[in-house]
Design an enzyme around this catalytic site. Structure first.
Site, PDB file in Angstrom:
ATOM      1  N   ARG C  52      -1.846   2.789   5.117  1.00 20.67           N
ATOM      2  CA  ARG C  52      -1.835   1.773   6.147  1.00 20.67           C
ATOM      3  C   ARG C  52      -1.416   0.415   5.584  1.00 20.67           C
ATOM      4  NH1 ARG C  52      -4.250   3.213  10.383  1.00 20.67           N
ATOM      5  NH2 ARG C  52      -5.351   4.827   9.233  1.00 20.67           N
ATOM      6  N   THR C  53      -1.993   0.045   4.459  1.00 21.93           N
ATOM      7  CA  THR C  53      -1.658  -1.236   3.841  1.00 21.93           C
ATOM      8  C   THR C  53      -0.202  -1.226   3.378  1.00 21.93           C
ATOM      9  OG1 THR C  53      -3.947  -1.445   3.108  1.00 21.93           O
ATOM     10  CG2 THR C  53      -2.351  -2.840   2.014  1.00 21.93           C
ATOM     11  N   LYS C  81       2.741   6.848 -19.087  1.00 22.32           N
ATOM     12  CA  LYS C  81       3.242   6.905 -20.464  1.00 22.32           C
ATOM     13  C   LYS C  81       2.514   5.894 -21.343  1.00 22.32           C
ATOM     14  CE  LYS C  81       7.853   8.275 -18.925  1.00 22.32           C
ATOM     15  NZ  LYS C  81       9.209   7.753 -18.656  1.00 22.32           N
TER      16      LYS C  81
END
Lengths: 305, 305, 305
Positions: C52-53, C81
């Site tokens: 949603r954000t 990594k």
């Protein structure tokens, strides 16, 4: 277009379909002015992955000058927190001007469409419908082979479980095309589909062998026979082998015969077909763009203007 | 540019490279008019993830005024349904104006490029090539340290497995730069690479100790020594420690010495280097944008106009 | 705006907040000229998913005429990594004009902001802050219920762990709204929050029962009570049931009472509330767009012009 939502090919009239195909042909010749859709955002809500459908819808809206908005993978969506599909689409409605929904459950698109006021396009709902695939199939036939009413179309492979095939058959019936269905007995048309097609006045015949009809076909539509339909690996291998085509198979076909496949293909069409004049499956895949552009153009123009 | 596809740094001539670097420098000073590429769509087909390369290609096409199209993660692509790479790129060709391919298999980019008519850029194919990394490395050296032909470049770390390093060495050889290779014996240049460089007239020396050359260097290019190359953890620790640099290491360097690293770094460069005038690795990462913009601008202009 | 970075709601002054809300209201009435931000790229760096954000920030920058750049899922990012957050944001800084950061660790946004010169917006950092959620909550209250200073706001549910709730309470205190907190004893406001609110002059009361205050409320803000807070399943069910609202609950409420929820909801608000005039949670979700547009417009205008 008389529809705000596009849920099933069955609910599209012959006139609806012609409107989309005609607009696609126009767009293919000259793309519309990019300013026309500069403000349009298309939300892509894919509750299961479908790279090809996703990429071609994204291409379509971007080629129109608009932009796309992706919900992202379902594993990280609010659905995993227990949100209902109805809530999800009602939230997304506030972000976008139209919504493309792909969902694993049959009926999901119809249900979701009842909760939103922006146009919703069904991009496949489980064993249900995938109307834009049918539209691009019809467009490819019309562009490559001519007037749909005059065509003799062979459809081969898994006719029992193939969603694509059923939608296509209903649509071809609306255009009064001649249809030949070619499959092993165990994968022939479901009774209910056969019944409905006959009721709608379809001109259809069924065969177990491509040889019986190959010479008559304007279009040969090949679909995949899926390994998981067969409990016995040997039976699968034998049947898949019989319903596989290669360049030699097509020596009996008319010179203009158009070979189609919804892709991805695995073994159903040998690579040696690619170089023949029959091969139209990549063109068919590419036609997803003008057809989806046409549909979006029609839906978004209605909506905004 | 005389290439439609960009598959390997090795196949780029010195003139090709200079064309790209010169265009990048122009773009760095003033970005091209956004209308020029407003219709251009770049497909990003990453068959393995590479955030940095992906983001910088996306940035590049968007800064040019075009747009990107993402294939999405390989786990949800048609490849998992058994589609061949050749089929995938032939479908994507119908969506986009150019294609960036990242693939885990060496040779994938060359093979794929034979099936498409739109420009294809290799963004890394396994142990194979990653030509745009080499271009941005050269650009960073030229902008930060001056004419490549006059440079003395030290390359340190894993010289055996480091794909980046081999491409860079071949390219520097075309510009006649002096090259010092610094590594433990066990990770020195592979024989075939050393042979090819000598055949091409490279001015190179090999060392096991940075102290021997640090004072001469205009550029120090550091790469990561990967734990998985060492069966013995203690041996790894000892060697990684010897080929790690910090601010103290650089006290012997020329004031103008430029430290580079392809990133991500782990321990090879201590954070105290970041604040020195030597640190150019973030600038190097940022140079991905003008260099990839330049390449796309050249390829897409050829193609469309 | 006096801030280059937006890290916490607490650090925003009442004047800052009003600047954003006023700009959001303007944008809601008439969106700004798309040319204004045509060159702006917003990087979305989500180290944990938040559909949603993510979608609403992407919508916001695209509605402004700019474009977004996604880091992709953290599983495939350089962080795996071993790259530090500081390095990641310093690389991304070279691609984008502003950066939205979502991170599971409290304090991540503050730390990251110290390494970049482009505006950084905290989109949630673990148990820390999520200032744009607070801004859109305040905007919804102001638009739907009127001047914040005159409001009586009830906040119900999990007041102990709910990050959203604490930020909102601090912000409402700046506007001198009356606040009623309704929760089971075990999920009442943490002592430190209660203390801070009193110190700031908050007009607050605490309750265990909604009935005590429902008639007075202009706004009822409902939050989810999470199953994982309760070792005992039965206790959870009982409590969740008591702090759930439906249409019948709201019969005692003022006619204009505005019901809000940060979404996704699960069971806290029965579907029969959706059809009442009280339901404002979808509108609240949609307000993410003008509010985030306003914030981006302010930050990017400062930055560029």
């Amino acid at each position: 277009m008389t529809h705000d939502h596009v849920i099933s090919a069955k609910s599209l009239s012959r006139a609806d379909i012609e409107t989309v195909l005609d607009r696609a042909a126009e767009i293919d010749r000259s793309p519309p002015d990019r300013d026309r859709h500069a403000d349009d955002l298309l939300a892509l809500c894919f509750f299961e992955p479908s790279t090809r459908t996703h990429m071609s819808f994204e291409t379509a809206i971007k080629r129109l000058g608009g932009d796309a908005l992706d919900m992202g993978p379902v594993e990280s969506s609010s659905a995993t927190k227990g949100e209902s599909l109805a809530d999800t689409v009602r939230v997304v409605e506030g972000y976008a001007d139209a919504l493309v929904l792909r969902h694993p459950s049959e009926g999901a698109a119809q249900m979701a469409s009842e909760f939103v006021d922006i146009p919703l396009i069904n991009a496949g709902d489980g064993a249900g419908q995938h109307p834009t695939q049918t539209l691009l199939d019809l467009y490819t036939m019309r562009e490559a082979a001519g007037d749909l009413a005059d065509l003799t179309v062979g459809i081969m492979g898994d006719l029992k479980y193939g969603r694509t095939v059923h939608s296509l058959a209903y649509a071809l019936t609306k255009f009064d095309a001649r249809q030949h269905f070619v499959s092993p007995e165990s994968l022939s048309l479901p009774r209910s589909v056969r019944y409905d097609l006959h009721e709608s006045g379809a001109r259809l015949k069924e065969h177990t062998d491509l040889d019986a009809v190959i010479e008559e076909l304007d279009v040969l539509y090949v679909t995949r026979i899926q390994r998981e339909r067969f409990p016995d690996e040997n039976e699968y291998r034998q049947i898949a082998g019989e319903y596989r085509i290669d360049a030699a198979t097509l020596e009996d076909a008319r010179e203009e015969c158009v070979v189609m496949h919804p892709l991805p293909r695995v073994d159903e069409i040998a690579p040696d077909v690619d170089a023949t004049q029959h091969a139209h499956y990549f063109e068919q895949a590419h036609n997803a763009v003008p057809v989806r552009m046409a549909l979006l153009d029609l839906l978004l123009s209605e909506d905004d203007r």
